[in-house]
Design a protein around this motif. Sequence first.
Motif, PDB file in Angstrom:
ATOM      1  N   LEU A 183     -25.572  41.730 -92.069  1.00 43.40           N
ATOM      2  CA  LEU A 183     -24.669  40.621 -92.350  1.00 43.40           C
ATOM      3  C   LEU A 183     -23.507  40.465 -91.472  1.00 43.40           C
ATOM      4  O   LEU A 183     -23.102  39.623 -91.090  1.00 43.40           O
ATOM      5  N   ASP A 184     -22.882  42.457 -91.853  1.00 37.76           N
ATOM      6  CA  ASP A 184     -21.812  42.545 -91.119  1.00 37.76           C
ATOM      7  C   ASP A 184     -21.963  42.473 -89.436  1.00 37.76           C
ATOM      8  O   ASP A 184     -19.951  42.237 -89.368  1.00 37.76           O
ATOM      9  N   CYS A 185     -22.560  42.366 -89.297  1.00 39.80           N
ATOM     10  CA  CYS A 185     -22.430  42.627 -87.793  1.00 39.80           C
ATOM     11  C   CYS A 185     -21.947  40.760 -87.135  1.00 39.80           C
ATOM     12  O   CYS A 185     -22.126  40.110 -87.627  1.00 39.80           O
ATOM     13  N   ILE A 186     -20.352  41.255 -86.221  1.00 40.90           N
ATOM     14  CA  ILE A 186     -20.150  40.178 -85.470  1.00 40.90           C
ATOM     15  C   ILE A 186     -20.270  40.109 -84.169  1.00 40.90           C
ATOM     16  O   ILE A 186     -19.666  39.189 -83.470  1.00 40.90           O
ATOM     17  N   SER A 187     -21.459  40.666 -83.791  1.00 44.03           N
ATOM     18  CA  SER A 187     -22.064  40.895 -82.426  1.00 44.03           C
ATOM     19  C   SER A 187     -20.566  40.756 -81.202  1.00 44.03           C
ATOM     20  O   SER A 187     -20.437  40.183 -80.389  1.00 44.03           O
ATOM     21  N   CYS A 188     -19.401  41.666 -81.738  1.00 41.16           N
ATOM     22  CA  CYS A 188     -18.293  42.292 -80.033  1.00 41.16           C
ATOM     23  C   CYS A 188     -19.229  42.672 -79.358  1.00 41.16           C
ATOM     24  O   CYS A 188     -18.519  42.945 -78.707  1.00 41.16           O
ATOM     25  N   GLY A 189     -19.816  43.722 -79.113  1.00 42.21           N
ATOM     26  CA  GLY A 189     -20.611  44.634 -78.460  1.00 42.21           C
ATOM     27  C   GLY A 189     -19.726  45.813 -78.140  1.00 42.21           C
ATOM     28  O   GLY A 189     -19.744  46.427 -77.552  1.00 42.21           O
ATOM     29  N   ALA A 190     -18.696  46.161 -79.354  1.00 47.38           N
ATOM     30  CA  ALA A 190     -17.859  47.658 -79.810  1.00 47.38           C
ATOM     31  C   ALA A 190     -19.047  48.781 -78.724  1.00 47.38           C
ATOM     32  O   ALA A 190     -18.817  49.523 -78.629  1.00 47.38           O
ATOM     33  N   CYS A 191     -20.413  48.934 -79.993  1.00 43.89           N
ATOM     34  CA  CYS A 191     -20.845  49.478 -80.382  1.00 43.89           C
ATOM     35  C   CYS A 191     -22.089  49.736 -78.678  1.00 43.89           C
ATOM     36  O   CYS A 191     -22.303  50.796 -78.315  1.00 43.89           O
ATOM     37  N   ILE A 192     -22.038  48.882 -77.898  1.00 45.48           N
ATOM     38  CA  ILE A 192     -22.506  48.889 -76.997  1.00 45.48           C
ATOM     39  C   ILE A 192     -21.813  49.251 -75.972  1.00 45.48           C
ATOM     40  O   ILE A 192     -22.451  50.568 -74.705  1.00 45.48           O
ATOM     41  N   ASP A 193     -20.989  49.268 -75.648  1.00 48.40           N
ATOM     42  CA  ASP A 193     -19.819  49.797 -74.352  1.00 48.40           C
ATOM     43  C   ASP A 193     -19.944  51.431 -74.910  1.00 48.40           C
ATOM     44  O   ASP A 193     -19.346  52.582 -74.594  1.00 48.40           O
ATOM     45  N   ALA A 194     -19.879  51.570 -76.796  1.00 50.23           N
ATOM     46  CA  ALA A 194     -19.497  53.587 -77.020  1.00 50.23           C
ATOM     47  C   ALA A 194     -20.780  54.015 -76.534  1.00 50.23           C
ATOM     48  O   ALA A 194     -20.738  54.960 -75.770  1.00 50.23           O
ATOM     49  N   CYS A 195     -21.979  53.675 -76.817  1.00 45.81           N
ATOM     50  CA  CYS A 195     -23.430  53.849 -76.875  1.00 45.81           C
ATOM     51  C   CYS A 195     -23.390  54.281 -75.062  1.00 45.81           C
ATOM     52  O   CYS A 195     -24.182  55.206 -74.122  1.00 45.81           O
ATOM     53  N   ASP A 196     -23.468  53.155 -74.262  1.00 52.35           N
ATOM     54  CA  ASP A 196     -23.142  53.119 -73.176  1.00 52.35           C
ATOM     55  C   ASP A 196     -23.053  54.252 -71.932  1.00 52.35           C
ATOM     56  O   ASP A 196     -23.071  54.571 -71.414  1.00 52.35           O
ATOM     57  N   SER A 197     -21.072  54.228 -73.056  1.00 48.54           N
ATOM     58  CA  SER A 197     -20.552  55.290 -72.063  1.00 48.54           C
ATOM     59  C   SER A 197     -21.151  56.944 -72.850  1.00 48.54           C
ATOM     60  O   SER A 197     -21.145  58.024 -71.504  1.00 48.54           O
ATOM     61  N   VAL A 198     -22.308  57.235 -73.400  1.00 52.65           N
ATOM     62  CA  VAL A 198     -23.059  58.491 -73.931  1.00 52.65           C
ATOM     63  C   VAL A 198     -23.869  58.837 -73.095  1.00 52.65           C
ATOM     64  O   VAL A 198     -24.046  59.898 -72.309  1.00 52.65           O
ATOM     65  N   MET A 199     -24.146  57.487 -72.620  1.00 53.50           N
ATOM     66  CA  MET A 199     -25.261  57.479 -71.977  1.00 53.50           C
ATOM     67  C   MET A 199     -24.975  58.056 -70.764  1.00 53.50           C
ATOM     68  O   MET A 199     -26.060  58.784 -69.577  1.00 53.50           O
ATOM     69  N   ASP A 200     -24.677  57.572 -69.892  1.00 49.51           N
ATOM     70  CA  ASP A 200     -22.792  57.974 -68.584  1.00 49.51           C
ATOM     71  C   ASP A 200     -23.312  59.021 -68.895  1.00 49.51           C
ATOM     72  O   ASP A 200     -23.597  59.695 -67.809  1.00 49.51           O
ATOM     73  N   LYS A 201     -22.331  59.763 -69.708  1.00 51.12           N
ATOM     74  CA  LYS A 201     -22.353  61.491 -70.213  1.00 51.12           C
ATOM     75  C   LYS A 201     -23.895  61.453 -69.351  1.00 51.12           C
ATOM     76  O   LYS A 201     -23.931  63.046 -68.840  1.00 51.12           O
ATOM     77  N   MET A 202     -24.716  61.620 -70.427  1.00 51.67           N
ATOM     78  CA  MET A 202     -25.888  62.330 -70.615  1.00 51.67           C
ATOM     79  C   MET A 202     -26.519  62.012 -69.647  1.00 51.67           C
ATOM     80  O   MET A 202     -28.233  62.774 -69.311  1.00 51.67           O
TER      81      MET A 202
END
Length: 469
Positions: free
Chosen positions: A292-311
């Motif tokens: 319910l709390d998710c506002i679909s801002c995509g912040a977690c997508i940006d953070a996760c993608d940056s980690v995936m790029d590093k890995m």
Amino acid sequence: MTERIPAAIIETVDPRKPIRLTPAQAGGPIHTRSFTGVFRNLRLLGAGLLFLLYFGTQWLNWGDRQAVLWDLGKQQFHIFGTTFWPQDFILLSALLIIAAFGLFFITVLAGRVWCGYACPQSTWTWVFMWAEKVTEGDRGQRIKLDAAPWSPAKLLRRGAKHAIWLAVSLATAIAFVGYFTPVRELVIELFTLQLNPTASFWLFFFTTATYLNAGWLREKVCVHMCPYSRFQSVMFDADTLTVSYDANRGERRGARRKDSDPRAQGLGDCIDCTLCVQVCPTGIDIRNGLQLDCISCGACIDACDSVMDKMGYARGLVRYTSERVLEGGKSQLLRPRLVGYAAALLFMVGAFVWALDTRPMLSLDVTKDRTLYRENVQGQIENMYSLKVINKTQQRRDYLISLGEGPFELQGTLEITLAPGEISNLPVSVALLDEQDAGNHELRFAVTDLSDPASQVSSPSTFISPRVR
């Protein structure tokens, strides 16, 4: 004997793993981490355009007046070259209905993206969080500052943060009130301390509301106070795009070396860095599923993608996707509910544009005098009326006042000239020509634009006279 219903205990949490609470679940303040990415840039672009529209529009001029001004005192609502009147409020109702259906459509299509990218609460909250970063540092520094005892340095940082919050709140209030009173005069009166009590109250009210909502309440407004968060989930279907964690790819979570093979260790792509939690403005863990709390801002997508790029892993462990895709299916764009909302939205927009284009630019209201009737010097029965004529155009107009067919004679001024937006209250009298037609009669007044005879409005009224015995 009462029959017992058998029940089974279902373990929903692995008892071998400790429960990790997010800051929001623990009841503490949410300190978001700085990040970059595609969706952050999209949000900044959208917020910049919205801020430019909100703060800049009221400073534009249209002729000799403010381009957008809702003058409550004169009951005139100017939007660039068009003036709306209280009689046009049905158009405002239609516009609100269109906005609601637009929100329904975008929710079925892409979930709660309105909240993440365009909602004023979210947009102003991001600005206030930026002020925190500028004055108190990034996430780790703010956490340390919270735990540190009060000192001159801490007082200075906190004071600077709240000063920026109040400045943004005051600017927001000035911009809002500036749509209802000329903004240039408002600013001059504010800085010369000559504001009237009404303007002072509303400036104080909206400054306080912005300061509290974006500075202190923040995610609590989205989670607990916003009604949209409560009913938006009923509009979701299996093909709605939502911010989702791909558990099939990410589990089992765990730390590992960059050059190691996670499959050999029985690990998924999630390294359990919790950056997706640290950047979330509502403090949730997207890996726990749709919430319910998710506002679909995509912040977690940006953070996760940056980690995936590093890995060196593929992006998209957290992404915008649908429930059907996560289950291995193919998402369907054209589905009955979405098509239905789109068709209804197009129809309403078309009807609104047609109504806006064909609305009468001339208004007539007829009020009968409280005196039932009187006798004039010719011995005729007269009724008195007050005609309220409004020129809704932006040009000076000449109008002809007339009366429909019947045994009546209209007396008084028959031609008037009105300036743009002018309202004229015109007293007229109507005389009965034939006593044989005595009694109550329906009659109709009409006002015609002499430069455009097709522009005509009419309004009915009643003529009262004593019956001849």
